[in-house]
Design an enzyme around this catalytic site. Structure first.
Site, short mmCIF file in Angstrom:
data_model
loop_
_atom_site.label_atom_id
_atom_site.label_comp_id
_atom_site.label_asym_id
_atom_site.label_seq_id
_atom_site.Cartn_x
_atom_site.Cartn_y
_atom_site.Cartn_z
CD GLU A 289 -2.83 1.62 0.37
OE1 GLU A 289 -2.74 2.69 -0.06
OE2 GLU A 289 -3.47 0.38 0.00
CB THR A 329 -5.62 -0.03 -4.11
OG1 THR A 329 -4.88 0.71 -2.92
CG2 THR A 329 -5.28 -1.65 -3.77
CG HIS A 461 -4.98 3.43 3.88
ND1 HIS A 461 -5.81 4.69 4.51
CD2 HIS A 461 -5.27 3.37 2.76
CE1 HIS A 461 -6.56 4.92 3.60
NE2 HIS A 461 -6.40 4.25 2.56
CG ASP A 513 -1.22 0.25 -3.79
OD1 ASP A 513 -0.20 0.99 -3.49
OD2 ASP A 513 -2.26 0.20 -3.21
CG HIS A 514 -1.63 3.97 -5.15
ND1 HIS A 514 -1.47 5.09 -4.10
CD2 HIS A 514 -2.59 3.11 -4.63
CE1 HIS A 514 -2.35 4.54 -3.05
NE2 HIS A 514 -2.85 3.43 -3.39
#
Length: 652
Positions: A289, A329, A461, A513-514
Site C-alpha cells: 500500500e 489500489t 494508510h 500499488d501506487h
C-alpha cells in the site's frame, strides 16, 4: 433590510441561506488558495479567474441545494404559514441542511490534505464503503470534537439567520402565486442550465492544476464524478481507426519469441521460451500500500524508514525506473494482474463482467499452481473479492461468510480473531496478514502443490496505526511511521520464511500499488507515479538493477521470462529484458491517459483533448511542446485498444 426586496418575506430564509453558502464557499476557496500558495499561479488574471470561475460553480451548486426548500416554500399553503407545523419543518430541515453542508466543508479540507483535489471519483468510491471510511475518520480525527465543532458552527449560523430576521419574516409573510412561480422558475432554470450545459471540466481552464481544482465547487465536483463513473473511450477521447490502432500496438508488442495467433482485433499471442527446462517456483507476490519510490534511500530519502527494502534492492532484480499506472489500489491490481493500460473511468477491478478474464493467474493455473488472495480487511471493499474470486483465486480476508456469489466458484476463508494481534479501520496489520500467508503456504507445501500467494498490505494508510513497540516511531503519528512499520513487517516475513522448507524454492515479488500522493500542479505529476519493484530470492547471478523506463504492466511478463516459461498472452506488458523492449510508461487518472517515453509526455483528456510536454526531472514540471502526431497516434492506440478489448469482452 430584507423587506426592501420585492421577493423577500416568505423567501427571506432561502435568500440569506444562499448568501451564506456563497460567502462560505468563497472563504473555503480563499483558504485552499492560501494553503497551496507556493504552487498556485499568482498572475493577476489567474487569481481573478480562479475566484470568478469558483463563484460561477458555487451559484450552480446553491441552485441545486435550494430546490427542496423551493418546493416547500412554493407549494406550502398560505393559510398554514407560521403554524407550528411550518416552524418545525423549516427549523428542522434548515438545521439539517446547514449541518450537512458544514460537515461537507470540513471534509473538503481533509480530502484536500490527502489528495490535493476537490471531491472526485475517489470520494464517490469512499461513499459506498461507509464502514471503512467512517472507521478511518474515527481513528484519524477526534470525531466527537469534529461533530461538536460542526454542531457549534451550525448553531452559530442559525443564530445569525435568526438575528437577521430571516426566520420571523419567513413565518410572517405570505407570497402570491406569481411571486412563488417567478422565484421557483428562476432557480429551476439556473439548475437546468447547469445540468444541461455546464460540465465540471469547464473549471479545468488553467495549466496549473491547483488553480483549476480550487476553481471547482467540492459538492458540484462530487456529483459530477458520481454521474461520470464510467466513460466510453470513443465518446470522450480522440481516436483513430481500430485497424490502425491494433496494427501499431501489435508492432510494439512483437518480439522474436512471440507469435500472434489472430489477425483480428487482438493482441493474443504465444510466447515461447527456448530454455530446455522451466522453473516451477512458489511465488509470493506482495502489493504494498502507497509505497512511493521517494520513501526509499535508494532514491534519495534520508529518513531511514525503509532499511530492509533498501537492503533487498542490493540483492534482487530491482526496477529503479518503474511507474504505477494509476493512483488507486484497484489500478495497481488491474495493472499487475491484467498487464493492461488504465482504461478511462472505473478500474476493471470494479466494473461489471470482470470475471473469467485472462489474467496472470491464468498462466499460473495452466502451470498447476494454487492461487490465493490475502487482504487484511473486508475484501468486499473496492470489489476485490468479486474480482479475485471471479478470476480463480481463493480468498483470505476479514469479511464474514464463505460464499461470494453463485457465479464465483471459489473459496472464501475468514481470518479468525485469534490470528489477529492488531487491527484498524482498513484491516489487520501487515505482520498478521503475512503470518496468515505463511500458514497457508505451509499447508500447500505439505500437499506438494506449488502456490501463487497474492498479498495486499494495509498498514501504510491513514490513520497510520500499527502495533506499538515494533519500531522507533510511535503509532498513529504519520506516514513515516507507517512506512517504517511495513518495512519492519517485511523483514519479519523474510526472517520467518527463511525457516520454512519451501523458502529456497520460492520467489518473492514486491511492488507498490501506487504512490502515497499523486497530485501536483501539472496535469499529471510524473514523480508521483514512480514506485519501487523487486524480484527477490532468484539465483545471485540474476540480481541486477534495471534502469529501463517501464510500467507495472511489465512486471509479470518479465518475471515469466526469468522463469523461462512459455505461455499464451493477452498482456500489453512486455519482458524488459527482451532486446526489442521500447522504454515507456503508461500512467493516468480516471480521466487523464498518459504515455511517457523518456522525458516526453503525451496526455489524453476527455472532451477529445490532448497535450504534449517535455518532463523536467530537476523541478518535476511539464513544459509544453508542439504536437507530435506520431506520438499522439501511439498514445491513442495503447488506450483505445485496451478499452476495445475489455468493452467487447475479448479479454475473457
Amino acid at each position: 433590510m430584507l423587506k426592501r426586496f420585492y421577493f423577500a418575506g416568505r423567501f427571506s430564509l432561502l435568500f440569506i441561506f444562499c448568501s451564506w453558502f456563497l460567502i462560505t464557499s468563497f472563504l473555503i476557496r480563499l483558504s485552499l488558495f492560501t494553503w497551496q500558495s507556493q504552487d498556485v499561479s499568482w498572475h493577476v488574471f489567474d487569481v481573478t479567474r480562479t475566484f470568478l470561475v469558483g463563484l460561477f460553480f458555487d451559484v450552480g451548486t446553491v441552485s441545486y441545494a435550494a430546490i427542496p426548500a423551493l418546493l416547500y416554500y412554493t407549494f406550502f399553503p398560505n393559510k398554514w404559514i407560521g403554524s407550528w407545523a411550518d416552524k418545525i419543518l423549516v427549523w428542522f430541515f434548515t438545521t439539517l441542511t446547514i449541518f450537512i453542508l458544514i460537515f461537507a466543508f470540513f471534509a473538503e479540507f481533509t480530502f484536500w490534505e490527502e489528495f490535493r483535489s476537490r471531491f472526485n471519483f475517489i470520494a464517490v468510491d469512499y461513499l459506498i464503503y461507509t464502514h471503512e471510511v467512517v472507521s478511518n475518520i474515527q481513528e484519524s480525527y477526534p470525531l466527537p470534537l469534529l461533530i461538536g465543532g460542526v454542531g457549534i458552527l451550525t448553531a452559530a449560523v442559525l443564530f445569525l439567520f435568526y438575528k437577521r430576521g430571516a426566520f420571523s419574516e419567513t413565518f410572517s409573510f405570505t407570497a402570491k402565486w406569481h411571486q412563488r412561480l417567478i422565484i421557483f422558475g428562476g432557480f429551476l432554470f439556473v439548475a437546468f442550465l447547469y445540468t444541461a450545459f455546464i460540465k465540471n471540466t469547464v473549471a479545468e481552464w488553467s495549466s496549473n492544476r491547483y488553480n483549476s481544482e480550487i476553481s471547482k465547487s467540492g459538492i458540484y465536483s462530487f456529483f459530477a464524478a458520481f454521474r461520470n463513473n464510467q466513460m466510453k473511450y470513443d465518446e470522450f477521447y480522440t481516436s483513430v481507426e481500430n485497424d490502425k490502432a491494433f496494427k501499431m500496438v501489435r508492432q510494439k508488442l512483437q518480439q522474436p519469441n512471440s507469435k500472434f495467433t489472430s489477425t483480428d482485433f487482438s493482441v493474443h499471442r504465444t510466447i515461447t521460451d527456448s530454455a530446455a527446462t522451466a522453473e516451477k517456483k512458489n511465488v509470493v507476490f506482495i502489493l504494498v500500500e502507497s509505497l512511493s519510490g521517494s520513501f526509499l534511500k535508494e532514491f534519495g530519502n534520508q529518513n531511514n524508514i525503509t532499511p530492509f527494502l533498501d537492503s533487498l534492492a542490493q540483492k534482487s532484480v530491482f526496477f529503479s525506473n518503474l511507474y504505477a499506472t494509476g493512483t488507486r489500489t484497484v489500478r495497481g491490481m488491474e495493472a499487475v494482474t491484467l498487464c493492461i493500460p488504465p482504461t478511462p473511468g472505473q478500474s476493471i477491478v470494479k466494473r461489471p463482467e470482470n470475471a473469467n478474464l485472462y489474467t496472470v493467474n491464468s498462466v499460473f493455473q495452466n502451470k498447476g499452481y494454487v492461487s490465493n488472495f490475502f487482504y487484511g480487511g473486508d475484501g468486499y471493499f473496492d470489489n476485490m473479492n468479486a474480482y479475485f474470486g471471479g478470476n480463480g483465486f481463493n480468498i483470505y480476508d476479514r469479511g464474514r461468510g464463505s460464499v461470494l456469489s453463485d457465479a464465483i466458484k471459489t473459496t472464501r476463508n475468514n481470518i479468525a480473531d485469534n490470528e489477529v494481534t492488531f487491527e484498524n479501520a482498513w484491516g489487520i496489520c501487515d505482520e498478521d496478514i503475512f503470518n496468515k500467508m505463511l500458514k497457508v503456504a505451509d499447508t500447500y507445501h505439505s500437499q506438494n502443490k506449488p502456490f501463487f500467494n497474492f498479498v495486499m498490505t494495509t498498514s501504510n494508510h491513514r490513520p497510520y496505526t500499527y502495533p506499538s513497540g515494533k519500531i522507533d516511531i510511535p503509532s498513529g503519528t504519520g506516514r513515516d511511521g507507517a512506512v517504517k512499520y511495513t518495512d519492519f513487517a517485511l523483514r519479519e516475513l523474510f526472517r520467518k520464511a527463511k525457516q520454512k522448507p519451501w523458502f529456497k524454492n520460492t520467489v518473492f515479488v514486491i511492488i507498490a500499488d501506487h504512490c502515497a500522493s499523486s497530485a501536483g500542479k501539472d496535469e499529471i505529476d510524473v514523480a508521483n507515479y514512480h514506485i519501487p519493484a523487486m524480484i527477490v530470492n532468484l539465483p545471485e547471478n540474476l540480481n541486477q538493477k534495471i534502469d529501463k523506463q517501464c510500467s507495472q504492466i511489465d512486471l509479470f511478463p518479465t518475471f515469466f521470462s526469468l522463469m523461462h516459461w512459455s505461455y499464451d498472452s493477452d498482456f500489453f506488458g512486455k519482458d524488459v529484458f527482451d532486446p526489442t523492449f521500447e522504454q515507456r510508461a503508461l500512467v493516468g487518472t480516471y480521466r487523464k491517459l498518459t504515455l511517457m517515453k523518456q522525458n516526453k509526455v503525451m496526455i489524453l483528456s476527455d472532451q477529445k483533448k490532448q497535450n504534449f510536454y517535455s518532463y523536467d526531472v530537476k523541478d518535476n514540471s511539464l513544459k509544453p511542446l508542439p504536437m507530435d502526431r506520431s506520438f499522439l497516434d501511439e498514445t491513442i492506440s495503447w488506450y483505445q485498444t485496451a478499452d476495445y478489448l475489455f468493452t467487447n469482452k475479448l479479454l475473457k
